[in-house]
Design a protein around this motif. Structure first.
Motif, mmCIF file in Angstrom:
data_model
loop_
_atom_site.group_PDB
_atom_site.id
_atom_site.type_symbol
_atom_site.label_atom_id
_atom_site.label_comp_id
_atom_site.label_asym_id
_atom_site.label_seq_id
_atom_site.Cartn_x
_atom_site.Cartn_y
_atom_site.Cartn_z
ATOM 1 N N UNK A 120 0.819 -1.206 0.000
ATOM 2 C CA UNK A 120 0.000 0.000 0.000
ATOM 3 C C UNK A 120 0.856 1.259 0.000
ATOM 4 N N UNK A 121 1.867 1.307 0.875
ATOM 5 C CA UNK A 121 2.676 2.530 0.960
ATOM 6 C C UNK A 121 3.617 2.676 -0.226
ATOM 7 N N UNK A 155 -4.360 3.989 -4.686
ATOM 8 C CA UNK A 155 -4.847 4.871 -3.629
ATOM 9 C C UNK A 155 -3.735 5.534 -2.840
ATOM 10 N N UNK A 156 -2.487 5.432 -3.296
ATOM 11 C CA UNK A 156 -1.380 5.988 -2.535
ATOM 12 C C UNK A 156 -1.513 7.481 -2.304
ATOM 13 N N UNK A 157 -1.867 8.220 -3.351
ATOM 14 C CA UNK A 157 -2.014 9.669 -3.209
ATOM 15 C C UNK A 157 -3.193 10.003 -2.307
ATOM 16 N N UNK A 158 -4.299 9.298 -2.489
ATOM 17 C CA UNK A 158 -5.485 9.569 -1.687
ATOM 18 C C UNK A 158 -5.222 9.390 -0.196
ATOM 19 N N UNK A 159 -4.452 8.388 0.155
ATOM 20 C CA UNK A 159 -4.170 8.088 1.555
ATOM 21 C C UNK A 159 -2.906 8.774 2.063
ATOM 22 N N UNK A 160 -2.243 9.556 1.210
ATOM 23 C CA UNK A 160 -1.001 10.254 1.589
ATOM 24 C C UNK A 160 -0.008 9.293 2.234
ATOM 25 N N UNK A 161 0.263 8.197 1.547
ATOM 26 C CA UNK A 161 1.080 7.145 2.146
ATOM 27 C C UNK A 161 2.519 7.584 2.396
ATOM 28 N N UNK A 162 2.962 8.628 1.713
ATOM 29 C CA UNK A 162 4.334 9.107 1.922
ATOM 30 C C UNK A 162 4.555 9.606 3.347
ATOM 31 N N UNK A 163 3.470 9.917 4.047
ATOM 32 C CA UNK A 163 3.589 10.422 5.411
ATOM 33 C C UNK A 163 4.117 9.364 6.375
ATOM 34 N N UNK A 164 3.966 8.106 6.026
ATOM 35 C CA UNK A 164 4.321 7.015 6.936
ATOM 36 C C UNK A 164 5.741 6.549 6.606
ATOM 37 N N UNK A 165 6.688 7.396 6.938
ATOM 38 C CA UNK A 165 8.062 7.208 6.488
ATOM 39 C C UNK A 165 8.686 5.924 7.033
ATOM 40 N N UNK A 166 8.375 5.554 8.249
ATOM 41 C CA UNK A 166 8.949 4.327 8.825
ATOM 42 C C UNK A 166 8.406 3.094 8.122
ATOM 43 N N UNK A 167 7.140 3.140 7.743
ATOM 44 C CA UNK A 167 6.545 2.016 7.024
ATOM 45 C C UNK A 167 7.134 1.915 5.624
ATOM 46 N N UNK A 168 7.334 3.044 4.978
ATOM 47 C CA UNK A 168 7.932 3.052 3.640
ATOM 48 C C UNK A 168 9.342 2.460 3.676
ATOM 49 N N UNK A 169 10.145 2.871 4.664
ATOM 50 C CA UNK A 169 11.516 2.365 4.761
ATOM 51 C C UNK A 169 11.525 0.865 5.029
ATOM 52 N N UNK A 170 10.626 0.415 5.890
ATOM 53 C CA UNK A 170 10.508 -1.020 6.188
ATOM 54 C C UNK A 170 10.093 -1.797 4.938
#
Length: 287
Positions: free
Chosen positions: A216-217, A224-239
């Motif tokens: 998802x991220x 739906x990445x833009x809709x949910x602003x997934x970039x905000x979850x930086x720790x999840x993205x790095x993981x």
């Protein structure tokens, strides 16, 4: 939609209502047709599709093999869009008619295992792998159960109403978007200062969670990445980046995949060499 809806006193099944998957969803269980399942040469027979739940198990097998365990498997494609999961053979392995389903033929008697979390636990315990330290077990089980309980709000909730429902509906989209973002925040807070979900290395907690939330991220789920602003979850993205950088994860994500670039699709996996010789780009070139 602002018009009101009054639930009927007695609910009845309307096969014309339900969106993209309406023809496959029904209020009864059991087989719709007779169809035996194929059986290959390896100790483990997996019947699946590369949905997030299916990817969990193929990643687990590829990680086990990469770690040197005798976990060779045959992965057979179950096309849920065609109703393969309602064949008598598949229902015999999983009475719930959902992928993935596993037959463990490594012992004197075949053993069926269904539900992706149960399959991960079965394989982890069988090989003593990806369980973390003994003292990590309560935390690992907690996160595994968290995923099993939370992902339906993402997939069947947000994903369904955002991407697959017959028409956009404000209330359910808002309700499940809020819950999906809350879950991402749970993960983001937990992963602060951590590389993996539990302990110091990859476990079945990561293998269970990342195919859902990591995908998802990375912008690969429901568009739906833009809709949910997934970039905000930086720790999840790095993981997620760490998880998907693993060669075994990359191989596992290809198995039983029927979408995306042909070179990333390995419809069935019966040997390690299949990744080099039987991806759809190779199959199509040979036709």
């Amino acid at each position: 939609m602002t018009e009101s809806y009054t639930p009927p006193k007695i609910w009845t099944w309307d096969t014309e209502n339900g969106g993209k998957w309406a023809s496959l969803n029904r209020p009864i269980a059991g087989a719709t047709h007779d169809k035996a399942l194929p059986v290959g040469k390896h100790p483990f027979q997996l019947y699946s599709l590369a949905t997030p739940n299916g990817v969990k198990v193929t990643v687990m097998f590829e990680e086990l093999l990469a770690a040197g365990h005798a976990a060779e498997y045959d992965a057979w494609l179950i096309r849920i869009g065609d109703g393969d999961q309602f064949g008598s053979g598949f229902v015999g392995v999983n009475p719930n008619s959902k992928i993935p389903a596993l037959m463990d033929r490594s012992g004197p008697e075949p053993v069926r295992v269904f539900e992706s979390g149960a399959i991960l636990m079965h394989l982890a315990e069988k090989f003593g792998a990806f369980l973390g330290r003994p003292e990590d077990r309560p935390e690992l089980l907690s996160w595994l159960m968290w995923q099993m309980g939370s992902a339906p709000y993402l997939g069947g909730g947000f994903g369904h109403f955002y991407a697959y429902a017959p028409y956009p509906m404000e209330y359910p989209i808002n309700r499940f978007a809020m819950e999906t973002k809350r879950q991402l925040d749970v993960l983001n807070r937990h992963l602060e200062g951590r590389e993996w979900m539990v302990g110091d290395g990859l476990t079945i907690a990561d293998i269970a969670i990342c195919p859902w939330y990591g995908r998802l991220v990375k912008g690969e789920a429901y568009d739906a990445g833009e809709s949910l602003s997934v970039h905000e979850y930086e720790n999840v993205v790095a993981w997620a980046d760490r998880f998907y950088a693993r060669p075994a994860v990359q191989r596992g994500a290809m198995v039983n995949r029927t979408y995306g670039p042909p070179e990333m699709q390995l419809w069935e996996r019966h040997d390690a060499a299949d990744f080099e010789t039987k991806t759809q780009d190779k199959v199509q070139a040979a036709e």
